[in-house]
Design an enzyme around this catalytic site. Structure first.
Site, PDB file in Angstrom:
ATOM      1  N   GLU A 109       1.180  -1.246  -0.009  1.00 38.01           N
ATOM      2  CA  GLU A 109      -0.133  -0.022  -0.371  1.00 38.01           C
ATOM      3  C   GLU A 109       0.455   1.573   0.017  1.00 38.01           C
ATOM      4  O   GLU A 109       0.714   1.924  -0.678  1.00 38.01           O
ATOM      5  CB  GLU A 109      -0.947   0.034   1.064  1.00 38.01           C
ATOM      6  CG  GLU A 109      -1.852  -1.124   1.160  1.00 38.01           C
ATOM      7  CD  GLU A 109      -2.627  -1.497   2.005  1.00 38.01           C
ATOM      8  OE1 GLU A 109      -2.137  -1.506   3.269  1.00 38.01           O
ATOM      9  OE2 GLU A 109      -4.201  -0.708   2.183  1.00 38.01           O
ATOM     10  N   GLU A 129      -4.386  -8.770   3.675  1.00 42.07           N
ATOM     11  CA  GLU A 129      -5.326  -8.732   5.456  1.00 42.07           C
ATOM     12  C   GLU A 129      -5.702  -9.702   5.537  1.00 42.07           C
ATOM     13  O   GLU A 129      -6.728  -9.765   6.560  1.00 42.07           O
ATOM     14  CB  GLU A 129      -5.748  -7.351   5.033  1.00 42.07           C
ATOM     15  CG  GLU A 129      -4.434  -6.858   5.184  1.00 42.07           C
ATOM     16  CD  GLU A 129      -3.987  -6.063   3.823  1.00 42.07           C
ATOM     17  OE1 GLU A 129      -4.266  -6.519   2.516  1.00 42.07           O
ATOM     18  OE2 GLU A 129      -3.048  -5.424   3.429  1.00 42.07           O
TER      19      GLU A 129
END
Ligand code: 3H9
Length: 695
Positions: A109, A129
């Site tokens: 990210e 995640e």
């Protein structure tokens, strides 16, 4: 060139390029200190008028494993990762990130928020995640779709799968893929950006077109495959929000992320992540592991074939010994079939498959194991047969060989005592199918040399297994808990619950199969033999359910005979065997029992409490080192639902007071089976949790 070092980032400048290097072993996890250091370094380089481009790279085996998982569940500390990434996204000077090795979760990210990305060959990226019960919480669900498109982003984010270097380059996750060292690759890319050769741009500027059919298909697939998990569905919702203006999408992502952060699913999955790794912390770890170059497996049955396959898949030469010469070819065919299956599932390449086949030799001559470094016995569960075999191995094997038994219940001390080299004997308890199931219980006998324990751990890791240390007792950790779980389910059946209700309740809890479906699969006759073996030592006060024996008396042994608790006709899903239901009802009448009603919650509570109580006893007796080890056993060997974290993790959620109260209530019906373990009483007195014991 100016240098500035903090503990965890290094900042330097070379000409008009500023470099920020992440240096936080072992995995450059992005916790608050690293976030702050990167933020400060970026701010400083922005204010340096000599700098026109900034390179961000990592030191060590890989770029970064993402956000620091140990911080989850704690109060957020500023600057948060989204705040740091906003500054990078809005950077007045282009930031180029170099990714090498692994860039997972928050690390990817971070890269997505910068203006250009360089991948070093061999790179793997992922937004994993969902595997931790979360969704990308720092812009991943908004920026990845802007680079790879909505459908591809849904696939990557909702599965959490790894993306290799080629795919990362082809989909535009990285702008270029190069060989070499991250710093140099970053310098070159920065020069190219400044020269206008490499285009630096803001990912956020990209617009996304909605794709309702792709979203509907993905939602239906997730609901069918993972109906109990919230994270993949919320991740899908977040990705769908990428069609909104980016600020709205980011805000929505953050809300969903924070919701999941508080969920038991997140707590269970993070516990499972650490439990898998915690098992390596064993008292023997200071002893140096010995080198194992060759393996012999004795016994060409299902277990032996699976164990041989597991070692072949790990790259070891394997000799498979099947004492009955007419079964040697069948054993070889079994291994070949397993390897073929692994090839089909993409678990190994064509070249590795060919090498594994070359590494396999099969024989009926026990003498041929003389030169093996490790010998794993996998014959049938009979103490006399095992001690006889170990006496022979003692005479045949070279000095310094490791002698392992794959027994699932028997006394490893007694097996060791049958040899003149008890120090070299250890238990390596694999789970069926051994080339697929990840658990290996490393059973340490009184005499086992510590080097063999560390060797077993290193070896198990090398072949992709999760080793857990266990002491010697009947059933070690896993099977002694399984015995109690089974008994709890059998007593429920005897007392009035239907076996299909019990199965359905435990399947809704998350087990792939309930206990009666599992019994049918394993073969009811096998379990009956175990009960017969133990009959002489069964305490008279123990309740005994004859239902399974009575089903066996009909010649119904489960799947292999087409009938057991269920009927199997091969074409349809199994249906309840009315004959088995009648047997259960008749047995209740014989015992004069009025059937009781049990809710699904009660069924799960009883089975789980039985597991927890036995886990507590295993801890109390020192058979298991830590509660997390018991959880790892259940997760990797017995199909305990990963998002629940394991029975001992659940015990903390339920609470020690409630558990004791439950056991005392159940004890009114059966005071022999339901006894409060002393450990639970001590924990109650000291206000201790199982998590405290893990720490
Ligand atoms: C995320 O990023 C959320 C964001 O979207 C949003 C934030 C706002 N943190 O596995 P290993 C430890 S979620 C803390 O044995 P390997 C590990 O416990 C995160 N610690 O090595 C072990 O410690 P110990 C998304 C971590 O080479 C040691 O490092 N990222 C982390 O076999 C070595 O680990 C992931 O889900 C971490 N992130 O494998 C990646 N990662 O020695 C999770 C590892 O005390 N990590 N540790 O037992 C992995 O998949 C593997 O660790 C990795 C290395 C492939 C990186």
């Amino acid at each position: 060139m100016k240098d500035d070092n903090t503990d965890i980032v290094r900042v330097e400048t070379e000409g008009e390029i500023g470099l920020i290097c992440l240096s936080k072993p072992p995995v450059n996890a992005i916790g608050v200190a690293l976030r702050k250091a990167v933020h400060d370094a970026h701010t400083r380089l922005l204010s340096d008028p000599a700098i026109n481009a900034i390179v961000l790279y990592g030191e060590g085996r890989f770029f970064s494993a993402g956000a620091d998982i140990r911080d989850f569940g704690k109060a957020a500390v500023q600057p948060t990762l989204p705040e740091v990434l906003k500054a990078l996204n809005d950077s007045a000077k282009p930031v180029i990130t170099v990714l090498h090795g692994v860039a997972f979760g928050g690390a990817l990210e971070l890269a997505l928020a910068t203006q250009a990305r360089v991948g070093i060959r061999g790179l793997k990226v992922a937004l994993p995640e969902v595997k931790l019960g979360l969704l990308p919480g720092a812009g991943g669900s908004q920026r990845l779709p802007r680079l790879v498109g909505l459908a591809a982003a849904i696939d990557i984010i909702c599965t959490g799968r790894e993306v290799d270097d080629t795919e990362a380059a082809a989909t535009g996750i990285v702008d270029r893929l190069v060989e070499g060292a991250p710093r140099e690759a970053g310098m070159e890319a920065a020069r190219d950006v400044l020269a206008g050769v490499l285009h630096a741009r803001q990912t956020d500027a990209q617009m996304i077109t909605p794709d309702p059919p792709a979203v509907d298909a993905a939602r239906a697939k997730l609901l069918a495959k993972r109906p109990l998990l919230a994270a993949p569905l919320k991740a899908l919702d977040a990705v769908c929000a990428s069609t909104l203006p980016v600020d709205q999408g980011l805000a929505y992502e953050r809300t969903l992320f924070m919701d999941l952060m508080d969920s038991p699913e997140r707590a269970g999955l993070v516990h499972a992540f650490f439990a898998e790794r915690a098992t390596a912390k064993i008292p023997e770890r200071a002893s140096e592991a010995r080198e194992i170059r060759s393996v012999a497996v004795i016994g060409g049955g299902t277990m032996g074939i699976g164990i041989a396959t597991a070692f072949l898949l790990g790259g070891f030469p394997v000799q498979l010994v099947e004492g009955q010469s007419d079964r040697v070819a069948q054993a070889r065919a079994g291994v070949e079939q397993n390897l073929e299956g692994a090839l089909r599932r993409g678990k190994l390449s064509g070249a590795t498959h060919a090498a594994a086949l070359k590494n396999l030799t099969c024989t009926d001559a026990l003498e041929e194991v003389a030169s093996a470094d490790l010998i794993v016995e996998a014959i049938f569960e009979d103490m006399n047969a095992k001690t006889d075999l170990f006496k022979k191995l003692d005479a045949i094997c070279k000095p310094g060989a490791m002698l392992a038994t794959n027994t699932s219940y028997l006394d490893v001390n007694a097996i060791a005592a049958a040899t003149s080299r008890a120090n070299d004997v250890i238990g390596l308890h694999f789970f069926s199918p051994a080339h697929i199931m990840r658990l290996v219980e490393v059973v340490v006998a009184d005499s086992t040399a510590p080097e063999w324990v560390t060797t077993a751990f290193a070896l198990a890791r090398k072949i992709g297994k999760v080793p857990v240390r266990a002491g010697v007792c009947d059933g070690f950790i896993g099977n002694r808990i399984l015995t109690q779980y089974r008994k709890a389910s059998e007593y429920l059946l005897l007392d009035g619950a239907d076996f299909d209700q019990i199965d359905a309740a435990l399947e809704s809890f998350g087990f792939a199969m309930g206990p009666f479906s599992v019994s049918d699969l394993a073969g009811l006759d096998i379990a009956r033999m175990t009960r017969q073996r133990k009959a002489a030592t069964r305490p008279p006060e123990e309740r005994y359910s004859r239902i399974s024996d009575l089903i066996c008396d009909q010649g119904w042994f489960g799947r292999k005979t087409g009938k057991g608790y269920y009927l199997y006709d091969g074409s349809n899903a199994p249906s309840v065997n009315p004959g088995a239901t009648e047997i259960a009802e008749a047995e209740r009448r014989v015992l004069g029992k009025d059937p009781e009603q049990f809710s699904d919650e009660e069924i799960v509570a009883r089975c789980l409490t039985a597991m927890i109580a036995e886990g507590a006893r295993a801890l109390q007796e020192g058979i298991a080192l830590r509660p997390a080890d018991i959880d790892a056993v259940e997760l990797f060997g017995y199909g305990f639902p990963r998002h629940r974290g394991g029975p001992m993790h659940m015990a903390d959620q339920i609470g020690i007071d409630t558990l004791i109260c439950r056991i005392e209530t159940y004890a009114a019906e059966d005071a022999h089976f339901w006894q409060v373990p002393q450990l639970l009483r001590d924990m109650q007195k000291n206000g201790q949790s199982f998590a405290d014991m893990n720490a």
